[in-house]
Design a protein around this motif. Structure first.
Motif, short mmCIF file in Angstrom:
data_model
loop_
_atom_site.label_atom_id
_atom_site.label_comp_id
_atom_site.label_asym_id
_atom_site.label_seq_id
_atom_site.Cartn_x
_atom_site.Cartn_y
_atom_site.Cartn_z
N ARG A 19 -2.47 -1.50 -6.46
CA ARG A 19 -3.77 -1.99 -5.66
C ARG A 19 -4.32 -1.17 -4.75
NH1 ARG A 19 -3.57 -3.67 -0.87
NH2 ARG A 19 -1.49 -3.54 -1.10
N ASP A 20 -3.22 -0.35 -3.90
CA ASP A 20 -3.84 0.68 -2.96
C ASP A 20 -2.82 1.89 -3.08
OD1 ASP A 20 -4.76 1.98 -0.73
OD2 ASP A 20 -3.82 0.78 0.68
N TRP A 21 -3.35 3.07 -3.43
CA TRP A 21 -2.27 4.12 -3.41
C TRP A 21 -3.24 5.31 -2.91
CZ3 TRP A 21 -2.97 8.25 -6.56
CH2 TRP A 21 -3.47 8.23 -7.87
N GLN A 22 -2.43 6.46 -2.33
CA GLN A 22 -3.08 7.71 -2.02
C GLN A 22 -2.20 8.80 -1.78
OE1 GLN A 22 -4.81 7.53 2.00
NE2 GLN A 22 -4.03 5.56 2.36
N VAL A 23 -2.43 10.06 -2.36
CA VAL A 23 -1.53 11.29 -2.43
C VAL A 23 -2.15 12.15 -1.40
CG1 VAL A 23 -0.26 12.88 -3.60
CG2 VAL A 23 -0.30 10.40 -4.32
N ARG A 68 -0.26 15.83 10.74
CA ARG A 68 -1.22 15.43 9.96
C ARG A 68 -0.78 14.19 9.12
NH1 ARG A 68 -4.05 20.91 7.35
NH2 ARG A 68 -5.33 21.21 9.35
N GLU A 104 -4.42 -0.18 9.42
CA GLU A 104 -5.34 -0.97 8.42
C GLU A 104 -4.31 -2.03 8.18
OE1 GLU A 104 -6.64 0.93 4.85
OE2 GLU A 104 -6.84 2.88 5.86
N LEU A 117 -2.73 4.40 8.35
CA LEU A 117 -2.56 3.14 7.18
C LEU A 117 -1.94 2.05 7.95
CD1 LEU A 117 -2.51 2.25 4.39
CD2 LEU A 117 -0.21 3.16 4.33
N SER A 148 1.02 -1.17 0.03
CA SER A 148 0.00 -0.02 -0.07
C SER A 148 0.87 1.11 0.10
CB SER A 148 -1.13 0.06 1.12
OG SER A 148 -1.84 -0.95 1.34
#
Lengths: 239, 239
Positions: free
Chosen positions: B189-193, B225, B236, B233, B159
């Motif tokens: 599969r799983d990414w965020q910025v 933050r 999770e 994360l 991730s």
């Protein structure tokens, strides 16, 4: 938890919101306005208001269309949303009416009000921030980020949080980049954008199954993360 | 909290990491490798390792330069970072050596390992993700996002979370957009910025006061933050 309808007016239109609050809390507490998606004030925004009230805030699910009108298909959504977005001052006035109704309640601390919105409602809360509404924070969940009246330098008072799907065709990369540039140019004191991979439009709504709009799809993981980001911001600015 | 040096090798180079763990935890637990900024393994990365260990993980502050070499000014940083970034396979091998050393410890559950990195270290953890390292998650804090070897479809197992300053000249908007496109193309599969407004390079490091690099500046709010996003994360994927 208590609920009741809350009627308020904007010009000639009667708006019928849905209020939720924990009646066991005795002192005035922050208020959070919840702005509905393009289909109008329905179950989803009411459920989110209930969740917000569960965090200890007074939640008003606002009505942006009047008499809690519903848009039953994509064409109706396009008509009513398009109409309001073409008249941003009218849209902003309707949003402000909800904030005023919320802030005027005895159980609300009027100095601590925030607004969140989903899809169309995300656009609404960003318009309210641009208009300099006296809000501690706005959170847009898969809202459109474009505007006819960009924020001017120093005009935005609210902390701004944008939660957007990286594959949302209604908020494509160019629009996200332009929004970030708008925030920079307007010298917005506090803003952040979270881009969730593999995430389409409408990702917070369990009812988004692609049937009404092919590109609106629930994403449980991104929904959970965005809600946690909202809670984190509220802990900072509404405490 | 226990600390000790941990030596490991990559080819001919001896790397000297710094290990931190809570000795009162009896069972094997997840391990987190912490990759230092361009100046080398020093107080900052060790402090972050201590904070990670405080979350209940075994933390290894890795050494990417050998013999815990320090780069004492921007020119030295540019030389040593530039050298490694020009040889991504070498950089990846050094990073993998740290992961191997960490995963091999008796107090570590080798099936649950993550990596975080700061500035240069952020680039390192993204390279490890691209290389398909067996990691549950990688988190880049103000890391460079460009690469000579973009991820191929399906290759990334981790991730991916990128926390970046919206005004970081080392990760400008075009680079962020290209990174997001790389993630899409590689079907990660799983990414965020997360893009933090009003935030420059080096925003997590209290020592970043603009003296070594004008555009590296601590930002307490964005630091807090970003750390919270990392913890979310880890909750999770390392639970």
């Amino acid at each position: 938890m208590q609920t009741r309808d809350l009627e308020y007016r904007c010009d000639e239109v009667t708006l019928r919101g849905h209020l939720v609050w924990d009646e066991t809390i005795a002192t005035p507490r922050p208020g959070v306005a919840v702005f509905h998606e393009g289909t109008g004030l329905g179950d989803f925004a009411m459920e989110r208001a209930r969740m917000v009230a569960g965090l200890g805030y007074v939640a008003l699910a606002a009505d942006m269309y009047g008499d809690r009108r519903q848009a039953r298909n994509l064409q109706e959504v396009a008509t009513v949303v398009g109409g309001l977005r073409a008249e941003p001052e009218k849209l902003r006035a309707r949003g402000r009416a909800a904030l005023g109704a919320l802030a005027g309640l005895p159980q609300v601390d009027a100095s601590r009000v925030a607004a969140i919105g989903f899809c169309f409602g995300g656009s609404v809360v960003l318009e309210l921030a641009r208009a300099g509404a006296d809000l501690k924070a706005v959170v847009s969940f898969h809202g459109g980020l474009a505007t006819r009246i960009p924020a001017g330098p120093g005009e935005v008072k609210a902390s701004v949080l944008v939660c957007t799907g990286a594959d949302d065709p209604l908020a494509p990369p160019d629009q996200v980049a332009a929004f970030e540039e708008e925030m920079r140019t307007a010298q917005v004191r506090d803003w952040q954008v979270i881009s969730y991979g593999n995430t389409l439009h409408g990702f917070t709504n369990p009812a988004a199954d692609g049937s009404m709009m092919r590109t609106a799809l629930y994403n449980e993981q991104s929904d959970r993360r965005a809600w946690a980001a909202m809670k984190g911001l509220f802990d900072e600015v509404l405490a």
